[in-house]
Design a protein around this motif. Structure first.
Motif, PDB file in Angstrom:
ATOM      1  N   MET A  38       5.862  -5.379   1.732  1.00  0.00           N
ATOM      2  CA  MET A  38       5.178  -4.754   0.594  1.00  0.00           C
ATOM      3  C   MET A  38       3.575  -4.015   1.271  1.00  0.00           C
ATOM      4  SD  MET A  38       3.946  -6.175  -2.960  1.00  0.00           S
ATOM      5  CE  MET A  38       2.980  -5.072  -4.427  1.00  0.00           C
ATOM      6  N   ALA A  39       2.996  -4.750   2.093  1.00  0.00           N
ATOM      7  CA  ALA A  39       1.760  -4.271   2.858  1.00  0.00           C
ATOM      8  C   ALA A  39       2.105  -3.205   3.655  1.00  0.00           C
ATOM      9  CB  ALA A  39       1.008  -5.451   3.595  1.00  0.00           C
ATOM     10  N   VAL A  40       3.337  -2.953   4.355  1.00  0.00           N
ATOM     11  CA  VAL A  40       3.560  -2.014   5.231  1.00  0.00           C
ATOM     12  C   VAL A  40       3.894  -0.616   4.100  1.00  0.00           C
ATOM     13  CG1 VAL A  40       5.407  -0.958   6.628  1.00  0.00           C
ATOM     14  CG2 VAL A  40       4.530  -3.506   6.979  1.00  0.00           C
ATOM     15  N   VAL A  41       4.728  -0.797   3.029  1.00  0.00           N
ATOM     16  CA  VAL A  41       5.005   0.317   2.264  1.00  0.00           C
ATOM     17  C   VAL A  41       3.556   0.737   1.556  1.00  0.00           C
ATOM     18  CG1 VAL A  41       6.153   0.840   0.213  1.00  0.00           C
ATOM     19  CG2 VAL A  41       7.298  -0.165   1.996  1.00  0.00           C
ATOM     20  N   MET A  42       2.690  -0.320   1.158  1.00  0.00           N
ATOM     21  CA  MET A  42       1.474   0.371   0.424  1.00  0.00           C
ATOM     22  C   MET A  42       0.694   1.087   1.615  1.00  0.00           C
ATOM     23  SD  MET A  42       0.684  -3.004  -1.905  1.00  0.00           S
ATOM     24  CE  MET A  42      -0.723  -2.436  -2.295  1.00  0.00           C
ATOM     25  N   SER A  43       0.801   0.651   2.847  1.00  0.00           N
ATOM     26  CA  SER A  43      -0.287   1.325   3.928  1.00  0.00           C
ATOM     27  C   SER A  43       0.425   2.485   4.196  1.00  0.00           C
ATOM     28  CB  SER A  43      -0.321   0.362   5.160  1.00  0.00           C
ATOM     29  OG  SER A  43      -0.915  -1.034   4.776  1.00  0.00           O
ATOM     30  N   ALA A  44       1.554   2.705   4.461  1.00  0.00           N
ATOM     31  CA  ALA A  44       2.158   3.712   4.406  1.00  0.00           C
ATOM     32  C   ALA A  44       1.918   4.949   3.291  1.00  0.00           C
ATOM     33  CB  ALA A  44       3.782   3.661   4.568  1.00  0.00           C
ATOM     34  N   GLY A  45       1.806   4.420   2.187  1.00  0.00           N
ATOM     35  CA  GLY A  45       1.648   5.299   1.132  1.00  0.00           C
ATOM     36  C   GLY A  45      -0.056   5.740   1.121  1.00  0.00           C
ATOM     37  N   VAL A  46      -0.811   4.831   1.303  1.00  0.00           N
ATOM     38  CA  VAL A  46      -2.111   5.253   1.723  1.00  0.00           C
ATOM     39  C   VAL A  46      -2.449   6.425   2.763  1.00  0.00           C
ATOM     40  CG1 VAL A  46      -4.488   4.433   2.390  1.00  0.00           C
ATOM     41  CG2 VAL A  46      -3.079   3.264   0.784  1.00  0.00           C
ATOM     42  N   MET A  47      -1.619   6.154   4.016  1.00  0.00           N
ATOM     43  CA  MET A  47      -1.887   7.158   5.221  1.00  0.00           C
ATOM     44  C   MET A  47      -0.907   8.698   4.624  1.00  0.00           C
ATOM     45  SD  MET A  47      -3.458   5.615   7.433  1.00  0.00           S
ATOM     46  CE  MET A  47      -3.988   4.213   6.978  1.00  0.00           C
ATOM     47  N   ILE A  48      -0.211   8.285   3.773  1.00  0.00           N
ATOM     48  CA  ILE A  48       0.239   9.786   3.257  1.00  0.00           C
ATOM     49  C   ILE A  48      -0.638  10.417   2.323  1.00  0.00           C
ATOM     50  CG2 ILE A  48       2.372  10.816   1.946  1.00  0.00           C
ATOM     51  CD1 ILE A  48       3.847   8.677   3.360  1.00  0.00           C
ATOM     52  N   ALA A  49      -1.347   9.697   1.586  1.00  0.00           N
ATOM     53  CA  ALA A  49      -2.115  10.346   0.605  1.00  0.00           C
ATOM     54  C   ALA A  49      -3.443  10.624   1.346  1.00  0.00           C
ATOM     55  CB  ALA A  49      -2.609   9.193  -0.359  1.00  0.00           C
ATOM     56  N   LEU A  50      -3.783  10.267   2.279  1.00  0.00           N
ATOM     57  CA  LEU A  50      -4.970  10.555   3.026  1.00  0.00           C
ATOM     58  C   LEU A  50      -4.491  11.841   3.962  1.00  0.00           C
ATOM     59  CD1 LEU A  50      -7.765  10.084   4.236  1.00  0.00           C
ATOM     60  CD2 LEU A  50      -6.987   8.705   6.105  1.00  0.00           C
ATOM     61  N   LEU A  51      -3.476  11.890   4.689  1.00  0.00           N
ATOM     62  CA  LEU A  51      -3.124  12.952   5.245  1.00  0.00           C
ATOM     63  C   LEU A  51      -2.820  14.076   4.385  1.00  0.00           C
ATOM     64  CD1 LEU A  51      -1.761  14.210   7.889  1.00  0.00           C
ATOM     65  CD2 LEU A  51       0.257  13.495   7.142  1.00  0.00           C
ATOM     66  N   ALA A  52      -2.328  13.991   3.071  1.00  0.00           N
ATOM     67  CA  ALA A  52      -2.247  15.095   2.377  1.00  0.00           C
ATOM     68  C   ALA A  52      -3.699  15.720   1.881  1.00  0.00           C
ATOM     69  CB  ALA A  52      -1.602  14.478   0.908  1.00  0.00           C
ATOM     70  N   LEU A  53      -4.446  14.607   1.749  1.00  0.00           N
ATOM     71  CA  LEU A  53      -6.018  15.065   1.243  1.00  0.00           C
ATOM     72  C   LEU A  53      -6.678  16.042   2.539  1.00  0.00           C
ATOM     73  CD1 LEU A  53      -8.327  14.913  -0.651  1.00  0.00           C
ATOM     74  CD2 LEU A  53      -8.959  12.756   0.594  1.00  0.00           C
ATOM     75  N   LEU A  54      -6.310  15.491   3.706  1.00  0.00           N
ATOM     76  CA  LEU A  54      -6.859  16.321   4.795  1.00  0.00           C
ATOM     77  C   LEU A  54      -6.450  17.591   4.811  1.00  0.00           C
ATOM     78  CD1 LEU A  54      -7.200  13.186   7.121  1.00  0.00           C
ATOM     79  CD2 LEU A  54      -9.073  14.376   6.050  1.00  0.00           C
ATOM     80  N   VAL A  55      -5.048  17.712   4.954  1.00  0.00           N
ATOM     81  CA  VAL A  55      -4.180  18.899   5.096  1.00  0.00           C
ATOM     82  C   VAL A  55      -4.631  19.974   3.840  1.00  0.00           C
ATOM     83  CG1 VAL A  55      -1.918  20.043   4.696  1.00  0.00           C
ATOM     84  CG2 VAL A  55      -2.292  17.774   6.275  1.00  0.00           C
ATOM     85  N   THR A  56      -4.859  19.653   2.855  1.00  0.00           N
ATOM     86  CA  THR A  56      -5.230  20.527   1.500  1.00  0.00           C
ATOM     87  C   THR A  56      -6.405  21.039   1.644  1.00  0.00           C
ATOM     88  OG1 THR A  56      -5.799  18.670   0.207  1.00  0.00           O
ATOM     89  CG2 THR A  56      -3.591  19.394  -0.064  1.00  0.00           C
ATOM     90  N   GLY A  57      -7.329  20.362   2.431  1.00  0.00           N
ATOM     91  CA  GLY A  57      -8.696  20.638   2.615  1.00  0.00           C
ATOM     92  C   GLY A  57      -9.670  20.671   1.368  1.00  0.00           C
TER      93      GLY A  57
END
Length: 76
Positions: A38-57
């Motif tokens: 569960m921690a791995v899946v939650m951490s992956a979700g956080v990383m994907i959200a951070l990447l989306a935030l950085l990509v959108t500018g």
């Protein structure tokens, strides 16, 4: 009900979140159905959200630049 209320953003976003949660839940089970998976899946979700935030500018400074100088109230 009018057709404009059927496609309002709130129910669409809610349905998307519900569907995403239903799609991700089996991933936790496949990884072992314990705290670590569960921690791995939650951490992956956080990383994907951070990447989306950085990509959108989208940055905080862009939101504050849109406020005119006279529109901000000064403390009394």
């Amino acid at each position: 009900m009018s057709s404009s209320k059927c496609l309002s953003p709130s129910p669409v976003l809610g349905a998307f979140q519900f569907g995403l949660g239903a799609a991700i839940a089996p991933v936790v089970g496949v990884l072992g159905n314990d705290e670590l998976s569960m921690a791995v899946v939650m951490s992956a979700g956080v990383m994907i959200a951070l990447l989306a935030l950085l990509v959108t500018g989208v940055h905080r400074s862009a939101a504050t630049d849109a406020i005119p100088d006279g529109a901000v109230a000064e403390p009394v």
